[in-house]
Design an enzyme around this catalytic site. Sequence first.
Site, PDB file in Angstrom:
ATOM      1  N   GLN A  83     -22.343  -3.414  14.976  1.00  0.00           N
ATOM      2  CA  GLN A  83     -22.884  -4.233  13.681  1.00  0.00           C
ATOM      3  C   GLN A  83     -24.059  -3.723  12.997  1.00  0.00           C
ATOM      4  O   GLN A  83     -24.072  -3.775  11.724  1.00  0.00           O
ATOM      5  CB  GLN A  83     -22.135  -5.585  13.725  1.00  0.00           C
ATOM      6  CG  GLN A  83     -20.520  -5.975  13.947  1.00  0.00           C
ATOM      7  CD  GLN A  83     -19.727  -5.887  12.833  1.00  0.00           C
ATOM      8  OE1 GLN A  83     -20.456  -5.357  11.679  1.00  0.00           O
ATOM      9  NE2 GLN A  83     -18.769  -5.311  12.942  1.00  0.00           N
ATOM     10  N   CYS A 123      -9.560  -6.846  16.017  1.00  0.00           N
ATOM     11  CA  CYS A 123      -8.551  -6.723  16.744  1.00  0.00           C
ATOM     12  C   CYS A 123      -7.948  -7.696  17.315  1.00  0.00           C
ATOM     13  O   CYS A 123      -6.946  -7.011  18.144  1.00  0.00           O
ATOM     14  CB  CYS A 123     -10.143  -6.346  17.753  1.00  0.00           C
ATOM     15  SG  CYS A 123     -11.512  -5.824  16.786  1.00  0.00           S
ATOM     16  N   SER A 140     -16.572   1.720  21.000  1.00  0.00           N
ATOM     17  CA  SER A 140     -15.655   0.816  22.164  1.00  0.00           C
ATOM     18  C   SER A 140     -15.952   2.599  23.169  1.00  0.00           C
ATOM     19  O   SER A 140     -16.377   1.934  24.131  1.00  0.00           O
ATOM     20  CB  SER A 140     -14.124   0.943  21.724  1.00  0.00           C
ATOM     21  OG  SER A 140     -14.010  -0.235  20.799  1.00  0.00           O
TER      22      SER A 140
HETATM   23  C1  LIG Z   1     -16.172  -3.148  15.514  1.00  0.00           C
HETATM   24  C2  LIG Z   1     -16.965  -2.697  16.179  1.00  0.00           C
HETATM   25  C3  LIG Z   1     -16.274  -2.225  17.605  1.00  0.00           C
HETATM   26  C4  LIG Z   1     -15.428  -1.015  18.383  1.00  0.00           C
HETATM   27  O1  LIG Z   1     -15.990  -0.234  17.280  1.00  0.00           O
HETATM   28  P1  LIG Z   1     -14.282   1.326  17.625  1.00  0.00           P
HETATM   29  O2  LIG Z   1     -15.916   2.071  16.893  1.00  0.00           O
HETATM   30  O3  LIG Z   1     -14.355   0.915  16.273  1.00  0.00           O
HETATM   31  O4  LIG Z   1     -14.554   1.468  18.529  1.00  0.00           O
HETATM   32  C5  LIG Z   1     -17.170  -2.285  18.884  1.00  0.00           C
HETATM   33  N1  LIG Z   1     -18.688  -3.592  18.713  1.00  0.00           N
HETATM   34  C6  LIG Z   1     -18.475  -4.121  17.454  1.00  0.00           C
HETATM   35  C7  LIG Z   1     -19.482  -4.984  17.724  1.00  0.00           C
HETATM   36  C8  LIG Z   1     -17.513  -3.997  16.492  1.00  0.00           C
HETATM   37  O5  LIG Z   1     -17.858  -4.706  15.326  1.00  0.00           O
END
Ligand SMILES: *Cc1c(COP(=O)(O)O)cnc(C)c1O
Length: 395
Positions: free
Chosen positions: A179, A324, A71
């Site tokens: 991902q 989320c 994030s």
């Molecule tokens: C999990 C995820 C995030 C957020 O990552 P965090 O480390 O949990 O903040 C952002 N983008 C995608 C595509 C995610 O799967």
Amino acid sequence: MYIYADNAATTKMSQTAADTMVRCMQEYWGNPSSLYMTGQKAKEVLEQARTDVASVINAQPREIIFTSGGSEADNQAIRSAAAAGAKKGKKHIISTAFEHHAVLHTLKKLESEGFEVTLLPVHENGIVVPAELEAAIRPDTCLVTIMYANNEIGTIQPIRELGAICRKHGVLFHTDAVQAVGHLPIDVQTDNIDMMSASAHKFHGPKGCGFLYVKKGIVLTNLIEGGAQERGKRAGTENVPGIAAMAAALKEAAGSMQKNSAHQTALRDRLIEGLSNIPHSALNGDASMRLPGNVNFCFEGIEGESLLLLLDDRGISASSGSACTSGSLDPSHVLLAIGRVHDVAHGSLRLTLGEDATEEQVDYIIKNVAEVVEHLRGFSPVWRELKEGKRSYIL
Ligand SMILES: *Cc1c(COP(=O)(O)O)cnc(C)c1O
């Protein structure tokens, strides 16, 4: 039987990553900014991690900024491109309708600050059409941000082509690869990527740790002001144990990527085939251009939330969309973006298999999902109306 099938939400830390983290906390606990030996030993660990992370994606160590996760990396990349664009009077950004909220909500904020955002369609298969990106680029476009692979439906974007289009038009290209990193082979050079976000807890590293790749020459804006850590671009004493563990997890993932990918893809396809036999169901997203472990289905006439709870009773941890958004009753914005209507989007199930999944587990999932879907349809008023012909089937 217990099956963890929600690896897109988070992964379990690998033994190597956990061991690295503990060792760092006990042996390399100094402040990397300190000049005495204890600090410098921590600094060495930090810089070795930077080198290791960089080499996996074919970047230079100085192009890696460590962050608190995906994030933060997304926020910083987008904010930086927007600030640089605004200075030149360029306030147009292109993205897609099915990005992670870390991207979409940052773009919403920027809209309220006078930026204009174009969200490209992702079509029924969940894939952006490169020609549509090219057509959307304007003289005032300062950034294109498109995710590498979607976190809900797993579809993989033609990143290299999208990046090439951005290069051709001189527009910055950021990709949320949270991902994809550790799961797909990524080369920031040949993929034409300018900025890329990653998160350790999606590839068996620790939570609260990630990185942003920033191509040399691109100027970053700080989200966090303070000390001069991370070349002055991200203040705060570095999370050395987390960063070292992230690097260990990434090296491990890169080393066994081919083997893992082949194994997961075979199981994924077995799971897709099995679930396709459930009447009035449909796979979400392209069948082949998708992450090795990702399966996402809609089942007509049921609520995804009830499905999850009953699967949990049977030892299966799954998700109805992204972690989320769970807790809100809005259907997934990703499923709406690929054209699923509200009623159908509500009956969704995401199963994301890990590297250690087995055929036996997949068969257990197929059997139990089929039973639970049938059970739930048994007392669904919507399903009764469908069966009585008072409503028409969509799937
Ligand atoms: C999990 C995820 C995030 C957020 O990552 P965090 O480390 O949990 O903040 C952002 N983008 C995608 C595509 C995610 O799967």
